[in-house]
Design a protein around this motif. Structure first.
Motif, short mmCIF file in Angstrom:
data_model
loop_
_atom_site.label_atom_id
_atom_site.label_comp_id
_atom_site.label_asym_id
_atom_site.label_seq_id
_atom_site.Cartn_x
_atom_site.Cartn_y
_atom_site.Cartn_z
N ASP A 1 -13.29 3.63 -11.99
CA ASP A 1 -12.95 2.55 -12.91
C ASP A 1 -12.08 1.57 -12.12
N THR A 2 -12.74 0.61 -11.49
CA THR A 2 -12.01 -0.30 -10.61
C THR A 2 -11.04 -1.19 -11.38
N ASN A 3 -11.36 -1.54 -12.62
CA ASN A 3 -10.42 -2.34 -13.41
C ASN A 3 -9.13 -1.57 -13.65
N ASP B 1 7.53 -7.07 1.63
CA ASP B 1 6.85 -8.35 1.44
C ASP B 1 5.41 -8.28 1.95
N LEU B 2 5.25 -7.70 3.13
CA LEU B 2 3.91 -7.57 3.71
C LEU B 2 3.03 -6.67 2.86
N TRP B 3 3.57 -5.52 2.43
CA TRP B 3 2.82 -4.58 1.59
C TRP B 3 2.39 -5.25 0.28
N GLN B 4 3.31 -5.97 -0.35
CA GLN B 4 2.98 -6.65 -1.61
C GLN B 4 1.92 -7.72 -1.40
N ALA B 5 2.06 -8.53 -0.36
CA ALA B 5 1.10 -9.61 -0.12
C ALA B 5 -0.30 -9.05 0.13
N LEU B 6 -0.40 -8.03 0.94
CA LEU B 6 -1.71 -7.43 1.21
C LEU B 6 -2.33 -6.87 -0.07
N ASN B 7 -1.53 -6.20 -0.87
CA ASN B 7 -2.07 -5.60 -2.09
C ASN B 7 -2.39 -6.64 -3.16
N ARG B 8 -1.67 -7.73 -3.19
CA ARG B 8 -2.04 -8.83 -4.10
C ARG B 8 -3.41 -9.39 -3.70
N GLN B 9 -3.65 -9.51 -2.40
CA GLN B 9 -4.95 -9.99 -1.94
C GLN B 9 -6.04 -8.98 -2.28
N ILE B 10 -5.75 -7.70 -2.15
CA ILE B 10 -6.73 -6.67 -2.52
C ILE B 10 -7.09 -6.80 -4.00
N GLY C 1 -17.11 0.98 -5.33
CA GLY C 1 -16.20 1.23 -6.44
C GLY C 1 -15.37 2.48 -6.23
N TRP C 2 -16.01 3.53 -5.74
CA TRP C 2 -15.31 4.79 -5.47
C TRP C 2 -14.26 4.60 -4.38
N VAL C 3 -14.62 3.87 -3.31
CA VAL C 3 -13.69 3.64 -2.20
C VAL C 3 -12.46 2.87 -2.69
N ILE C 4 -12.68 1.90 -3.57
CA ILE C 4 -11.57 1.13 -4.14
C ILE C 4 -10.64 2.04 -4.94
N CYS C 5 -11.20 2.85 -5.80
CA CYS C 5 -10.38 3.77 -6.61
C CYS C 5 -9.67 4.79 -5.72
N ASP C 6 -10.35 5.23 -4.66
CA ASP C 6 -9.75 6.18 -3.74
C ASP C 6 -8.57 5.56 -2.99
N TYR C 7 -8.64 4.28 -2.71
CA TYR C 7 -7.54 3.57 -2.05
C TYR C 7 -6.26 3.70 -2.89
N VAL C 8 -6.37 3.47 -4.18
CA VAL C 8 -5.19 3.55 -5.06
C VAL C 8 -4.72 5.00 -5.17
N ALA C 9 -5.65 5.94 -5.27
CA ALA C 9 -5.28 7.36 -5.35
C ALA C 9 -4.59 7.81 -4.06
N HIS C 10 -5.06 7.34 -2.92
CA HIS C 10 -4.42 7.65 -1.63
C HIS C 10 -2.99 7.12 -1.60
N MET C 11 -2.81 5.90 -2.09
CA MET C 11 -1.48 5.31 -2.15
C MET C 11 -0.56 6.17 -3.02
N GLU C 12 -1.06 6.60 -4.16
CA GLU C 12 -0.25 7.41 -5.07
C GLU C 12 0.09 8.77 -4.46
N HIS C 13 -0.80 9.31 -3.64
CA HIS C 13 -0.51 10.54 -2.91
C HIS C 13 0.74 10.33 -2.05
N HIS C 14 0.81 9.20 -1.36
CA HIS C 14 1.97 8.93 -0.51
C HIS C 14 3.22 8.60 -1.34
#
Length: 168
Positions: A13-15, A105-114, A143-156
């Motif tokens: 669920d990418t949204n 700042d860098l982390w936020q800017a990159l993720n806003r672009q994502i 779609g799966w890769v996008i959702c996995d990106y957020v799940a990976h972030m939450e793991h960290h």
């Protein structure tokens, strides 16, 4: 380096993932700034990353995944994910010595672009096949890769803040 199996199951669920990422963009910096210098810089064991270096890894992840999320839309299918040298990037970027505000700042800017890029992906492209290069050879989708990106972030996030499940 072989990529490990993803952090998210097959629920895509990418949204919802982007809604969650937008919450993290606002809440994570606030929580991280509450940590002491010792908590940010301490390495729990030889060869392990400090919390500041984990943030650096999340920056590297954002850089690499932003590239993937855009390229998957126009390169030949299935798109093959190429692993990046995580430990080497931590070392050469010297995240341990950079100012926390600079890193955030860098982390936020990159993720806003994502978030911007993902929210503008046409629905049919979310089903484009992706080879994550796992040993089981199964294909996933953009779609799966996008959702996995957020799940990976939450793991960290759970590594940095072990008492909580996420920052949102």
């Amino acid at each position: 380096m072989k990529l490990q199996k993803g952090y998210v199951g097959h629920a895509v669920d990418t949204n919802a993932a982007m809604d969650q990422l937008e919450k993290h963009i606002e809440s994570f910096p606030v929580k991280l700034k509450q940590l002491s210098s010792e908590e940010l810089l301490n390495k729990p064991a030889p060869g392990k990353w400090s919390n500041k270096e984990i943030l650096g890894h999340l920056i590297d992840s954002a850089i690499n995944n932003l590239k993937r999320f855009t390229e998957i839309q126009f390169l030949p299918q299935p798109y093959s994910i190429i692993a990046y040298k995580q430990n080497e990037l931590i070392i050469v970027n010297n995240y341990q010595t950079l100012l926390l505000d600079h890193l955030l700042d860098l982390w936020q800017a990159l993720n806003r672009q994502i978030v911007f890029v993902v929210r503008n992906i046409p629905a049919e492209k979310l089903n484009y096949p992706v080879d994550p290069q796992y040993e089981n050879k199964e294909l996933e989708t953009l779609g799966w890769v996008i959702c996995d990106y957020v799940a990976h972030m939450e793991h960290h996030f759970r590594q940095i803040f072990p008492a909580t499940k996420s920052t949102g």
